[in-house]
Design a protein around this motif. Structure first.
Motif, PDB file in Angstrom:
ATOM      1  N   SER A 174      49.411  37.271  37.605  1.00 50.35           N
ATOM      2  CA  SER A 174      48.261  38.027  38.082  1.00 50.35           C
ATOM      3  C   SER A 174      47.212  37.985  36.981  1.00 50.35           C
ATOM      4  O   SER A 174      47.469  38.367  35.838  1.00 50.35           O
ATOM      5  CB  SER A 174      48.673  39.470  38.376  1.00 50.35           C
ATOM      6  N   PHE A 175      46.041  37.515  37.348  1.00 49.06           N
ATOM      7  CA  PHE A 175      44.926  37.371  36.413  1.00 49.06           C
ATOM      8  C   PHE A 175      43.860  38.400  36.780  1.00 49.06           C
ATOM      9  O   PHE A 175      43.456  38.478  37.940  1.00 49.06           O
ATOM     10  CB  PHE A 175      44.362  35.952  36.507  1.00 49.06           C
ATOM     11  N   SER A 176      43.419  39.186  35.813  1.00 48.53           N
ATOM     12  CA  SER A 176      42.400  40.210  36.067  1.00 48.53           C
ATOM     13  C   SER A 176      41.333  40.157  34.992  1.00 48.53           C
ATOM     14  O   SER A 176      41.639  40.067  33.801  1.00 48.53           O
ATOM     15  CB  SER A 176      43.020  41.603  36.057  1.00 48.53           C
ATOM     16  N   LEU A 177      40.095  40.196  35.437  1.00 49.12           N
ATOM     17  CA  LEU A 177      38.949  40.327  34.538  1.00 49.12           C
ATOM     18  C   LEU A 177      38.198  41.579  34.968  1.00 49.12           C
ATOM     19  O   LEU A 177      37.725  41.660  36.098  1.00 49.12           O
ATOM     20  CB  LEU A 177      38.012  39.121  34.662  1.00 49.12           C
ATOM     21  N   PHE A 178      38.117  42.550  34.074  1.00 50.93           N
ATOM     22  CA  PHE A 178      37.410  43.783  34.377  1.00 50.93           C
ATOM     23  C   PHE A 178      36.145  43.827  33.536  1.00 50.93           C
ATOM     24  O   PHE A 178      36.223  43.767  32.306  1.00 50.93           O
ATOM     25  CB  PHE A 178      38.280  45.004  34.069  1.00 50.93           C
ATOM     26  N   HIS A 179      34.996  43.934  34.203  1.00 47.88           N
ATOM     27  CA  HIS A 179      33.741  44.049  33.480  1.00 47.88           C
ATOM     28  C   HIS A 179      33.660  45.431  32.859  1.00 47.88           C
ATOM     29  O   HIS A 179      34.111  46.414  33.440  1.00 47.88           O
ATOM     30  CB  HIS A 179      32.551  43.805  34.417  1.00 47.88           C
ATOM     31  N   SER A 180      33.062  45.513  31.671  1.00 48.01           N
ATOM     32  CA  SER A 180      33.079  46.779  30.942  1.00 48.01           C
ATOM     33  C   SER A 180      32.219  47.858  31.584  1.00 48.01           C
ATOM     34  O   SER A 180      32.496  49.040  31.420  1.00 48.01           O
ATOM     35  CB  SER A 180      32.647  46.560  29.495  1.00 48.01           C
ATOM     36  N   THR A 181      31.189  47.501  32.344  1.00 43.57           N
ATOM     37  CA  THR A 181      30.315  48.532  32.922  1.00 43.57           C
ATOM     38  C   THR A 181      30.072  48.395  34.414  1.00 43.57           C
ATOM     39  O   THR A 181      29.647  49.346  35.038  1.00 43.57           O
ATOM     40  CB  THR A 181      28.935  48.525  32.225  1.00 43.57           C
ATOM     41  N   GLN A 182      30.335  47.236  35.002  1.00 42.33           N
ATOM     42  CA  GLN A 182      30.010  47.019  36.411  1.00 42.33           C
ATOM     43  C   GLN A 182      31.267  46.611  37.177  1.00 42.33           C
ATOM     44  O   GLN A 182      31.689  45.461  37.150  1.00 42.33           O
ATOM     45  CB  GLN A 182      28.956  45.926  36.556  1.00 42.33           C
ATOM     46  N   ASP A 237      34.217  42.823  38.805  1.00 42.23           N
ATOM     47  CA  ASP A 237      35.628  42.612  38.483  1.00 42.23           C
ATOM     48  C   ASP A 237      36.196  41.465  39.298  1.00 42.23           C
ATOM     49  O   ASP A 237      35.817  41.251  40.442  1.00 42.23           O
ATOM     50  CB  ASP A 237      36.439  43.874  38.754  1.00 42.23           C
ATOM     51  N   LYS A 238      37.143  40.739  38.689  1.00 45.41           N
ATOM     52  CA  LYS A 238      37.745  39.583  39.350  1.00 45.41           C
ATOM     53  C   LYS A 238      39.266  39.693  39.237  1.00 45.41           C
ATOM     54  O   LYS A 238      39.800  39.892  38.158  1.00 45.41           O
ATOM     55  CB  LYS A 238      37.256  38.297  38.700  1.00 45.41           C
ATOM     56  N   LEU A 239      39.940  39.560  40.370  1.00 49.59           N
ATOM     57  CA  LEU A 239      41.399  39.603  40.434  1.00 49.59           C
ATOM     58  C   LEU A 239      41.883  38.352  41.168  1.00 49.59           C
ATOM     59  O   LEU A 239      41.315  37.976  42.180  1.00 49.59           O
ATOM     60  CB  LEU A 239      41.872  40.844  41.184  1.00 49.59           C
ATOM     61  N   ALA A 240      42.952  37.745  40.651  1.00 53.02           N
ATOM     62  CA  ALA A 240      43.472  36.539  41.305  1.00 53.02           C
ATOM     63  C   ALA A 240      44.932  36.343  40.924  1.00 53.02           C
ATOM     64  O   ALA A 240      45.366  36.737  39.839  1.00 53.02           O
ATOM     65  CB  ALA A 240      42.656  35.316  40.884  1.00 53.02           C
ATOM     66  N   MET A 241      45.685  35.734  41.837  1.00 54.13           N
ATOM     67  CA  MET A 241      47.046  35.270  41.545  1.00 54.13           C
ATOM     68  C   MET A 241      46.938  33.787  41.226  1.00 54.13           C
ATOM     69  O   MET A 241      46.390  33.017  42.019  1.00 54.13           O
ATOM     70  CB  MET A 241      47.969  35.493  42.733  1.00 54.13           C
ATOM     71  N   LEU A 242      47.454  33.393  40.066  1.00 53.18           N
ATOM     72  CA  LEU A 242      47.342  32.007  39.625  1.00 53.18           C
ATOM     73  C   LEU A 242      48.722  31.363  39.567  1.00 53.18           C
ATOM     74  O   LEU A 242      49.696  31.995  39.159  1.00 53.18           O
ATOM     75  CB  LEU A 242      46.696  31.949  38.236  1.00 53.18           C
ATOM     76  N   THR A 243      48.781  30.112  39.960  1.00 48.34           N
ATOM     77  CA  THR A 243      50.011  29.334  39.833  1.00 48.34           C
ATOM     78  C   THR A 243      49.764  28.199  38.855  1.00 48.34           C
ATOM     79  O   THR A 243      48.645  27.705  38.712  1.00 48.34           O
ATOM     80  CB  THR A 243      50.462  28.763  41.191  1.00 48.34           C
ATOM     81  N   ALA A 244      50.826  27.787  38.208  1.00 49.94           N
ATOM     82  CA  ALA A 244      50.712  26.758  37.180  1.00 49.94           C
ATOM     83  C   ALA A 244      50.574  25.378  37.799  1.00 49.94           C
ATOM     84  O   ALA A 244      51.112  25.101  38.876  1.00 49.94           O
ATOM     85  CB  ALA A 244      51.931  26.799  36.271  1.00 49.94           C
ATOM     86  N   ASP A 245      49.849  24.513  37.101  1.00 46.18           N
ATOM     87  CA  ASP A 245      49.760  23.120  37.531  1.00 46.18           C
ATOM     88  C   ASP A 245      50.955  22.353  36.958  1.00 46.18           C
ATOM     89  O   ASP A 245      51.882  22.946  36.397  1.00 46.18           O
ATOM     90  CB  ASP A 245      48.413  22.501  37.123  1.00 46.18           C
TER      91      ASP A 245
END
Length: 158
Positions: A95-103, A107-115
């Motif tokens: 599970s990959f998450s990017l949370f913006h500090s103020t907005q 925010d971006k959430l994603a499930m990633l699989t390996a290549d």
């Protein structure tokens, strides 16, 4: 004898000048209220006790990642991020998450699989710029890697 012709009050400068000053303050106050009500801060938390308990759980997940010898290297590319994981036994999905500090809208959430090489790719159509919180964790939530990052950046070690 000369008689002075008096103008009506609404044809004179000073009454309008004295009316416009308070009216400008009223308009500025109303516009400030509208702007403040439309742009509420996203960082305020209603339940501080629950958030405090979650912080303790977060620390144990970070400790589990250290015990397992997990680390990651994140490389920013033109179309997103390349994530190289070290210490994973199998190429599991994360599970990959990017949370913006103020907005929170950004925010971006994603499930990633390996290549085939064991790398994970996160693709985005908008360039990543600014301060973010990056979080990686497995589907079963047994460990967690996280770090505050500032993009653009070449390499980030987690």
């Amino acid at each position: 004898m000369q008689t002075e012709v008096k103008k009506s009050w609404f044809k004179q400068f000073w009454p309008w000048f004295l009316i416009i000053l308070p009216m400008a303050a009223v308009v500025a106050g109303i516009s400030t209220f509208i702007i403040a009500s439309d742009n509420k801060p996203d960082m305020v938390v209603d339940d501080y006790y629950k958030t405090g308990k979650a912080i303790n759980a977060d620390l144990s997940l970070l400790t589990n990642a250290k015990k397992l010898g997990l680390s990651a290297e994140v490389v920013q590319q033109a179309d997103g991020l390349l994530i190289k994981m070290e210490g994973l036994e199998t190429n599991t999905s994360i599970s990959f998450s990017l949370f913006h500090s103020t907005q929170s809208k950004r925010d971006k959430l994603a499930m990633l699989t390996a290549d085939a090489e064991g790398n994970y790719h996160f693709e985005t159509d908008q360039p990543l710029v600014g301060k973010w919180s990056l979080r990686l964790e497995p589907f079963d939530k047994k460990w967690r890697l996280e770090k505050k990052v500032v993009f653009p950046s070449e390499k980030i070690a987690l």
